[in-house]
Design a protein around this motif. Structure first.
Motif, PDB file in Angstrom:
ATOM      1  N   LEU A  50       0.823  -1.201   0.000  1.00 43.95           N
ATOM      2  CA  LEU A  50       0.000   0.000   0.000  1.00 43.95           C
ATOM      3  C   LEU A  50       0.859   1.253   0.000  1.00 43.95           C
ATOM      4  O   LEU A  50       1.841   1.344   0.749  1.00 43.95           O
ATOM      5  CB  LEU A  50      -0.913   0.022   1.224  1.00 43.95           C
ATOM      6  CG  LEU A  50      -2.184  -0.814   1.168  1.00 43.95           C
ATOM      7  CD1 LEU A  50      -2.887  -0.750   2.520  1.00 43.95           C
ATOM      8  CD2 LEU A  50      -3.117  -0.340   0.066  1.00 43.95           C
ATOM      9  N   ASP A  51       0.483   2.197  -0.827  1.00 47.54           N
ATOM     10  CA  ASP A  51       1.170   3.482  -0.890  1.00 47.54           C
ATOM     11  C   ASP A  51       0.304   4.518  -0.180  1.00 47.54           C
ATOM     12  O   ASP A  51      -0.744   4.905  -0.689  1.00 47.54           O
ATOM     13  CB  ASP A  51       1.403   3.875  -2.350  1.00 47.54           C
ATOM     14  CG  ASP A  51       2.169   5.183  -2.487  1.00 47.54           C
ATOM     15  OD1 ASP A  51       2.790   5.617  -1.494  1.00 47.54           O
ATOM     16  OD2 ASP A  51       2.126   5.775  -3.589  1.00 47.54           O
ATOM     17  N   PHE A  52       0.747   4.945   0.994  1.00 52.09           N
ATOM     18  CA  PHE A  52      -0.059   5.904   1.747  1.00 52.09           C
ATOM     19  C   PHE A  52       0.858   6.692   2.680  1.00 52.09           C
ATOM     20  O   PHE A  52       1.891   6.196   3.127  1.00 52.09           O
ATOM     21  CB  PHE A  52      -1.137   5.182   2.567  1.00 52.09           C
ATOM     22  CG  PHE A  52      -0.587   4.298   3.661  1.00 52.09           C
ATOM     23  CD1 PHE A  52      -0.467   4.773   4.967  1.00 52.09           C
ATOM     24  CD2 PHE A  52      -0.186   3.000   3.385  1.00 52.09           C
ATOM     25  CE1 PHE A  52       0.044   3.965   5.957  1.00 52.09           C
ATOM     26  CE2 PHE A  52       0.327   2.191   4.378  1.00 52.09           C
ATOM     27  CZ  PHE A  52       0.444   2.668   5.672  1.00 52.09           C
ATOM     28  N   ASN A 210      -4.096  13.457   0.137  1.00 50.49           N
ATOM     29  CA  ASN A 210      -3.321  14.430  -0.611  1.00 50.49           C
ATOM     30  C   ASN A 210      -4.132  15.685  -0.901  1.00 50.49           C
ATOM     31  O   ASN A 210      -4.026  16.285  -1.959  1.00 50.49           O
ATOM     32  CB  ASN A 210      -2.827  13.804  -1.927  1.00 50.49           C
ATOM     33  CG  ASN A 210      -1.754  14.630  -2.596  1.00 50.49           C
ATOM     34  OD1 ASN A 210      -0.899  15.218  -1.932  1.00 50.49           O
ATOM     35  ND2 ASN A 210      -1.781  14.681  -3.912  1.00 50.49           N
ATOM     36  N   SER A 211      -4.953  16.080   0.071  1.00 50.04           N
ATOM     37  CA  SER A 211      -5.736  17.302  -0.073  1.00 50.04           C
ATOM     38  C   SER A 211      -4.868  18.531   0.224  1.00 50.04           C
ATOM     39  O   SER A 211      -3.719  18.407   0.660  1.00 50.04           O
ATOM     40  CB  SER A 211      -6.915  17.277   0.904  1.00 50.04           C
ATOM     41  OG  SER A 211      -6.433  17.293   2.246  1.00 50.04           O
ATOM     42  N   LYS A 212      -5.443  19.692   0.016  1.00 48.45           N
ATOM     43  CA  LYS A 212      -4.710  20.922   0.375  1.00 48.45           C
ATOM     44  C   LYS A 212      -4.384  20.918   1.863  1.00 48.45           C
ATOM     45  O   LYS A 212      -3.283  21.304   2.267  1.00 48.45           O
ATOM     46  CB  LYS A 212      -5.532  22.165   0.015  1.00 48.45           C
ATOM     47  CG  LYS A 212      -4.830  23.466   0.371  1.00 48.45           C
ATOM     48  CD  LYS A 212      -5.626  24.696  -0.062  1.00 48.45           C
ATOM     49  CE  LYS A 212      -4.860  25.967   0.274  1.00 48.45           C
ATOM     50  NZ  LYS A 212      -5.578  27.189  -0.156  1.00 48.45           N
ATOM     51  N   TYR A 213      -5.336  20.472   2.674  1.00 49.70           N
ATOM     52  CA  TYR A 213      -5.081  20.388   4.120  1.00 49.70           C
ATOM     53  C   TYR A 213      -3.855  19.528   4.391  1.00 49.70           C
ATOM     54  O   TYR A 213      -2.988  19.905   5.200  1.00 49.70           O
ATOM     55  CB  TYR A 213      -6.302  19.797   4.815  1.00 49.70           C
ATOM     56  CG  TYR A 213      -6.083  19.499   6.283  1.00 49.70           C
ATOM     57  CD1 TYR A 213      -6.302  20.476   7.250  1.00 49.70           C
ATOM     58  CD2 TYR A 213      -5.658  18.243   6.700  1.00 49.70           C
ATOM     59  CE1 TYR A 213      -6.098  20.206   8.594  1.00 49.70           C
ATOM     60  CE2 TYR A 213      -5.439  17.968   8.043  1.00 49.70           C
ATOM     61  CZ  TYR A 213      -5.656  18.953   8.982  1.00 49.70           C
ATOM     62  OH  TYR A 213      -5.446  18.684  10.319  1.00 49.70           O
ATOM     63  N   LEU A 301     -14.771  13.287   7.141  1.00 48.61           N
ATOM     64  CA  LEU A 301     -15.012  14.530   6.411  1.00 48.61           C
ATOM     65  C   LEU A 301     -14.094  14.685   5.210  1.00 48.61           C
ATOM     66  O   LEU A 301     -14.161  15.699   4.509  1.00 48.61           O
ATOM     67  CB  LEU A 301     -14.844  15.735   7.345  1.00 48.61           C
ATOM     68  CG  LEU A 301     -15.856  15.852   8.480  1.00 48.61           C
ATOM     69  CD1 LEU A 301     -15.654  17.145   9.245  1.00 48.61           C
ATOM     70  CD2 LEU A 301     -17.290  15.760   7.966  1.00 48.61           C
ATOM     71  N   ARG A 302     -13.253  13.707   4.955  1.00 51.67           N
ATOM     72  CA  ARG A 302     -12.408  13.791   3.769  1.00 51.67           C
ATOM     73  C   ARG A 302     -13.301  13.800   2.517  1.00 51.67           C
ATOM     74  O   ARG A 302     -14.203  12.987   2.387  1.00 51.67           O
ATOM     75  CB  ARG A 302     -11.418  12.635   3.719  1.00 51.67           C
ATOM     76  CG  ARG A 302     -10.292  12.807   4.731  1.00 51.67           C
ATOM     77  CD  ARG A 302      -9.155  11.840   4.522  1.00 51.67           C
ATOM     78  NE  ARG A 302      -8.012  12.210   5.370  1.00 51.67           N
ATOM     79  CZ  ARG A 302      -7.073  13.072   5.036  1.00 51.67           C
ATOM     80  NH1 ARG A 302      -7.125  13.665   3.853  1.00 51.67           N
ATOM     81  NH2 ARG A 302      -6.077  13.358   5.859  1.00 51.67           N
ATOM     82  N   ASN A 303     -13.043  14.752   1.650  1.00 53.47           N
ATOM     83  CA  ASN A 303     -13.815  14.950   0.415  1.00 53.47           C
ATOM     84  C   ASN A 303     -15.281  15.264   0.696  1.00 53.47           C
ATOM     85  O   ASN A 303     -16.149  15.009  -0.140  1.00 53.47           O
ATOM     86  CB  ASN A 303     -13.701  13.711  -0.495  1.00 53.47           C
ATOM     87  CG  ASN A 303     -12.274  13.417  -0.896  1.00 53.47           C
ATOM     88  OD1 ASN A 303     -11.590  14.273  -1.435  1.00 53.47           O
ATOM     89  ND2 ASN A 303     -11.809  12.214  -0.598  1.00 53.47           N
ATOM     90  N   ILE A 304     -15.549  15.863   1.854  1.00 53.90           N
ATOM     91  CA  ILE A 304     -16.930  16.117   2.257  1.00 53.90           C
ATOM     92  C   ILE A 304     -17.651  17.043   1.280  1.00 53.90           C
ATOM     93  O   ILE A 304     -18.873  16.926   1.089  1.00 53.90           O
ATOM     94  CB  ILE A 304     -16.975  16.703   3.693  1.00 53.90           C
ATOM     95  CG1 ILE A 304     -18.403  16.724   4.233  1.00 53.90           C
ATOM     96  CG2 ILE A 304     -16.342  18.086   3.738  1.00 53.90           C
ATOM     97  CD1 ILE A 304     -18.996  15.366   4.460  1.00 53.90           C
ATOM     98  N   ASP A 362      -9.604  15.981  -2.094  1.00 55.31           N
ATOM     99  CA  ASP A 362      -8.393  15.382  -2.663  1.00 55.31           C
ATOM    100  C   ASP A 362      -8.681  15.021  -4.112  1.00 55.31           C
ATOM    101  O   ASP A 362      -9.238  13.961  -4.404  1.00 55.31           O
ATOM    102  CB  ASP A 362      -8.025  14.131  -1.843  1.00 55.31           C
ATOM    103  CG  ASP A 362      -6.773  13.435  -2.350  1.00 55.31           C
ATOM    104  OD1 ASP A 362      -6.209  13.867  -3.368  1.00 55.31           O
ATOM    105  OD2 ASP A 362      -6.370  12.431  -1.719  1.00 55.31           O
ATOM    106  N   THR A 363      -8.319  15.889  -5.033  1.00 58.61           N
ATOM    107  CA  THR A 363      -8.617  15.638  -6.445  1.00 58.61           C
ATOM    108  C   THR A 363      -7.796  14.478  -6.998  1.00 58.61           C
ATOM    109  O   THR A 363      -8.244  13.791  -7.933  1.00 58.61           O
ATOM    110  CB  THR A 363      -8.370  16.900  -7.290  1.00 58.61           C
ATOM    111  OG1 THR A 363      -7.020  17.345  -7.092  1.00 58.61           O
ATOM    112  CG2 THR A 363      -9.332  18.011  -6.892  1.00 58.61           C
ATOM    113  N   SER A 364      -6.623  14.232  -6.443  1.00 59.87           N
ATOM    114  CA  SER A 364      -5.831  13.099  -6.917  1.00 59.87           C
ATOM    115  C   SER A 364      -6.504  11.777  -6.570  1.00 59.87           C
ATOM    116  O   SER A 364      -6.342  10.778  -7.279  1.00 59.87           O
ATOM    117  CB  SER A 364      -4.419  13.143  -6.324  1.00 59.87           C
ATOM    118  OG  SER A 364      -4.439  12.983  -4.912  1.00 59.87           O
TER     119      SER A 364
END
Length: 375
Positions: A50-52, A210-213, A301-304, A362-364
């Motif tokens: 896993l890549d995280f 990989n969001s701005k946050y 709330l990720r990508n909420i 996270d658009t990616s």
């Protein structure tokens, strides 16, 4: 393209693909014999690492279902294949669109018979960091267990696992894929247990970090910084700073790098005369603990900003409505979370909180080619 048209187009496409890959009607009488045939092809599974980012926590991977490239590929195909439904028109993908953080944009999802489910589809994001209590009410102990249920639910895929197993055994391509993933020798060894293991492997790869946050807070990316509005929203969001601003903060429940405590709360949605009067008992129906009635799992709330409508029943269409609900402070029902209390929120503060929540997009993640339809 709106969700309804997109769903119908995908359903028609997948139905054709699935039916073409299966035995023709004229071949069906002879297919019973072919289900016990030997499967050709190699079995040399490649372990998947896993890549995280490490700040997300420790992944939860059961010892009896290690992740492999072959298992993930099989799970991804099953996720996007309507072969799991009774009429070959719907599948997991029907209620979990990648571009919507694997939700469907509906207050309640709709199954193959046109029946609405009682709850909104939850986002599939960072499930690998959860240990238990899947679904809004926590009815499933694992991702594998969770994957069993939609297939046989009358308001979802409305098939039987016996029939799905037979369709997979008779399929032109799936036997070799099951052998590559799990080392089975005969078509008859394709089972629901292996199917849900593959689905769980794919779902464990759906990782967002990989969001701005994340870039500002965790990666210390100097090319990124919060705007003044986003910074104010962060201060309102976090308990430690929000208290000084006469706002209770959101991290009592939406805590940690995944913005959830993975617990169950009554967050003040319904004014009921007693705990027995909730239209949906939520966690209480599963735990059979009276005080759990009306409690639901805290969603990440990720990508909420991509997963409207909100709450277990999709009653709120916008984030503004969600904030207005919390500002009202609930109804004083005895098992409401004690942090549900009224507070004043100016229009500037409301927009600041919403701006901050948008930094969790996270658009990616939603554009990751490994998360898309493989057909």
């Amino acid at each position: 393209m709106n969700h309804t048209f997109k769903f119908l187009a995908l359903s028609a496409f997948f139905a054709c693909c699935s039916l073409m890959a299966c035995c023709d009607d004229d071949e069906m009488p002879d297919c019973d014999d072919c289900t016990d045939e030997l499967i050709s092809g190699p079995y040399a599974p490649t372990p998947h690492e896993l890549d995280f980012p490490s700040f997300l926590g420790q992944p939860n991977i059961p010892s009896d279902n290690p992740m492999t490239e072959q298992g993930i590929l099989l799970g991804r195909m099953l996720f996007f294949d309507p072969i799991l439904s009774a009429d070959s028109t719907m599948g997991c993908f029907s209620c979990h669109f990648p571009e919507d953080s694997f939700t469907d944009g509906l207050a309640s999802s709709v199954g193959i018979q046109g029946l609405s489910t009682p709850r909104s589809s939850m986002a599939i994001v960072n499930m690998v960091f959860m240990e238990k209590d899947f679904f809004w009410d926590g009815r499933s102990a694992s991702l594998e267990d969770q994957a069993f249920l939609p297939v046989e639910a009358h308001d979802e895929l409305n098939d039987s696992w016996e029939n799905v197993e037979l369709k997979l055994q008779r399929h032109n391509d799936y036997p070799a894929l099951f052998r590559a993933a799990f080392g089975i020798d005969r078509k008859s060894e394709i089972t629901r247990d292996l199917a849900v293991k593959a689905l769980a492997q794919f779902e464990r790869t759906l990782i967002s970090g990989n969001s701005k946050y994340d870039k500002v807070v965790w990666f210390n990316d100097l090319s990124q910084e919060f705007t003044e509005e986003e910074q104010l929203g962060l201060e309102l969001f976090e308990v430690e700073t929000a208290i000084t601003l006469e706002h209770p903060g959101c991290t009592h429940c939406h805590s940690g790098p995944n913005f959830t405590d993975n617990k169950f709360h009554n967050n003040g949605l319904d004014d009921v005369p007693s705990l027995a009067d909730f239209a949906d008992l939520g966690r209480g129906a599963i735990s059979e603990i009276f005080f759990d009635n009306g409690k639901f799992r805290t969603p990440s709330l990720r990508n909420i900003a991509l997963t409207a409508p909100y709450m277990h029943d999709g009653r709120f269409e916008t984030l503004e409505q969600v904030l207005e609900h919390y500002a009202q402070g609930g109804h004083g029902v005895e098992n409401e979370n004690p942090n549900i209390r009224p507070f004043d929120l100016t229009e500037e503060e409301k927009q600041a909180l919403i701006a901050f929540l948008h930094t969790l997009t996270d658009t990616s993640f939603i554009n990751n080619p490994n998360h898309q339809n493989p057909f």
